[in-house]
Motif scaffolding. Structure first.
Motif, PDB file in Angstrom:
ATOM      1  N   ALA A  80       0.640  -1.210   0.074  1.00  0.00           N
ATOM      2  CA  ALA A  80       0.015   0.000  -0.229  1.00  0.00           C
ATOM      3  C   ALA A  80       0.956   1.325  -0.055  1.00  0.00           C
ATOM      4  CB  ALA A  80      -0.931   0.233   1.096  1.00  0.00           C
ATOM      5  N   VAL A  81       1.908   1.195   0.833  1.00  0.00           N
ATOM      6  CA  VAL A  81       2.925   2.366   0.814  1.00  0.00           C
ATOM      7  C   VAL A  81       3.850   2.606  -0.536  1.00  0.00           C
ATOM      8  CG1 VAL A  81       4.681   3.331   2.161  1.00  0.00           C
ATOM      9  CG2 VAL A  81       3.117   2.310   3.448  1.00  0.00           C
ATOM     10  N   SER A  82       3.982   1.394  -1.261  1.00  0.00           N
ATOM     11  CA  SER A  82       4.547   1.302  -2.377  1.00  0.00           C
ATOM     12  C   SER A  82       3.837   1.964  -3.671  1.00  0.00           C
ATOM     13  CB  SER A  82       5.176   0.063  -2.798  1.00  0.00           C
ATOM     14  OG  SER A  82       5.846  -0.033  -3.974  1.00  0.00           O
ATOM     15  N   VAL A  83       2.575   1.563  -3.365  1.00  0.00           N
ATOM     16  CA  VAL A  83       1.528   2.186  -4.336  1.00  0.00           C
ATOM     17  C   VAL A  83       1.664   3.650  -4.285  1.00  0.00           C
ATOM     18  CG1 VAL A  83      -0.601   2.350  -5.488  1.00  0.00           C
ATOM     19  CG2 VAL A  83       0.458   0.082  -4.764  1.00  0.00           C
ATOM     20  N   GLY A  84       1.382   4.102  -2.962  1.00  0.00           N
ATOM     21  CA  GLY A  84       1.474   5.468  -2.796  1.00  0.00           C
ATOM     22  C   GLY A  84       2.627   6.203  -3.236  1.00  0.00           C
ATOM     23  N   CYS A  85       3.740   5.706  -3.005  1.00  0.00           N
ATOM     24  CA  CYS A  85       4.944   6.539  -3.513  1.00  0.00           C
ATOM     25  C   CYS A  85       4.838   6.545  -4.980  1.00  0.00           C
ATOM     26  CB  CYS A  85       6.184   5.624  -3.139  1.00  0.00           C
ATOM     27  SG  CYS A  85       6.614   5.573  -1.180  1.00  0.00           S
ATOM     28  N   ALA A  86       4.424   5.563  -5.605  1.00  0.00           N
ATOM     29  CA  ALA A  86       4.379   5.535  -7.065  1.00  0.00           C
ATOM     30  C   ALA A  86       3.309   6.559  -7.447  1.00  0.00           C
ATOM     31  CB  ALA A  86       4.041   4.201  -7.693  1.00  0.00           C
TER      32      ALA A  86
END
Length: 371
Positions: free
Chosen positions: A56-62
């Motif tokens: 979820a955090v990784s998608v947010g960063c993208a």
């Protein structure tokens, strides 16, 4: 350093958008396959929840990267005035600065989730007090690292501001020094996590060919170390280039931005790879072994985690480990005889080569034998 320069100084707005989309999809696919594999096998556990949070955090960063590339100046040269000085009030530059702060904070949290997931996974498949204690200590270091650099990035300037450069005259610490410290400590923790399972795997009573296969599976995490090292080298390069191009910050600090997204997404993938065996078995038309409640074997071991009656893993952990990553029964060192009736089981360990398992389970009045 020439290779680093080629990587760091050749990009465009379109490439930043493409990278943002690609590294948004990658962790989603990786964790989707992981959940499928866990549904086929032993079910969802704490390490899976942690890697879901990391995704979820990784998608947010993208998403933040896409905003910075489309509405900001990520991968683009900074707007300057007629005198060659950067326009600090340019709305697109302001968006870039805010997104850069956001991605630095989010990527720190995401990496903390990934590292914690891997350590919890280790504690689930390896038994033994020394290893459990070591894992708990490293987990404590990871949690401390995550919290420390979360607040360090958040309070780079006080009061909190995304404008950390000297020309803003805010009260800020050296941003590059902070990035260096974070990158170097990130590498050290990744290396520790990478080597932790090696001595445990070497103690398995398996032929060397199988041991090497298991080691290769765990050492897939070396890809994360490679990206962490690349990111650290990129930071050094960014510092050198900024000294020469202080009026083009958005272009020359862009690698700080997108390499954080790349490292986090690949870390999620690396954490998921060891869990895919049930899918591999399904694709090959082989039965997928379900995770049993409890262990086949009682844990006959001393405080070191090694079986008192044989060298290597305690027998309970061998069986659980085998279910997780697909070890076969072709292990050497002890013979095991097990009989089980109802909820009671006993084991006998004697000398010999190979593992021999005998189990008798009574269902009603009809015994079922399996050897």
């Amino acid at each position: 350093m020439g290779v680093i320069q080629d990587i760091a100084d050749n990009y465009s707005q379109g490439q930043m958008i493409g990278l943002g989309i690609a590294f948004m999809i990658l962790p989603i696919v990786a964790v989707g396959l992981r959940l499928w594999a866990k549904a086929l096998g032993k079910g969802i556990k704490m390490d899976d929840y942690l890697v879901i949070a990391a995704t979820a955090v990784s998608v947010g960063c993208a998403v933040v990267q896409l905003i910075a590339a489309i509405n900001g100046q990520l991968g683009q040269h900074q707007t300057v005035g007629v005198d060659g000085a950067p326009l600090l009030d340019d709305p697109r530059f302001v968006i870039y600065e805010k997104c850069k702060l956001a991605v630095n904070i989010l990527s720190t949290v995401g990496l903390g989730f990934v590292k914690s997931s891997i350590l919890v996974f280790y504690m689930d498949i390896f038994y033994g007090r020394p290893f459990k204690l070591a894992s708990q200590i490293v987990l404590g270091i990871v949690v401390s690292w995550t919290i420390s650099f979360f607040f360090a990035n958040l309070f780079t300037c006080f009061p909190i501001s995304p404008f950390i450069e000297a020309f803003y005259h805010n009260k800020c610490v050296d941003g590059l020094a902070l990035w260096y410290g974070m990158a170097i400590s990130d590498i050290l923790i990744d290396v520790i996590i990478l080597v932790m399972p090696i001595p445990m795997v070497l103690q398995l009573q398996l032929p060397w060919k199988q041991k090497l296969g298991v080691l290769v599976m765990f050492l897939l995490g070396a890809t994360v170390c490679a990206f962490s090292l690349t990111r650290a080298l990129i930071y050094v390069h960014v510092g050198d280039r900024l000294a020469l191009h202080f009026n083009d910050e958005t272009y020359y600090t862009s690698p700080v931005f997108f390499w954080a997204v790349i490292e986090l997404s690949t870390a999620v993938l690396s954490a998921c790879l060891p869990t895919y065996r049930p899918i591999w078995l399904l694709m090959r038309g082989r039965p997928v072994r379900q995770k049993h409640q409890g262990s086949y074997f009682s844990r006959n071991q001393d405080s070191s985690g090694i079986s008192r009656t044989g060298r290597g893993y305690p027998l309970g952990s061998v069986t659980d480990y085998k279910d997780d990553i697909g070890l076969t029964d072709n292990m050497r060192g002890v013979d095991v005889d097990i009989s089980a009736e109802g909820n009671h089981s006993e084991e006998h360990i004697g000398p010999g080569r190979g593992i021999t398992v005998e189990r008798s389970v009574h269902l009603g009045s009809r015994p079922v034998e399996h050897v």
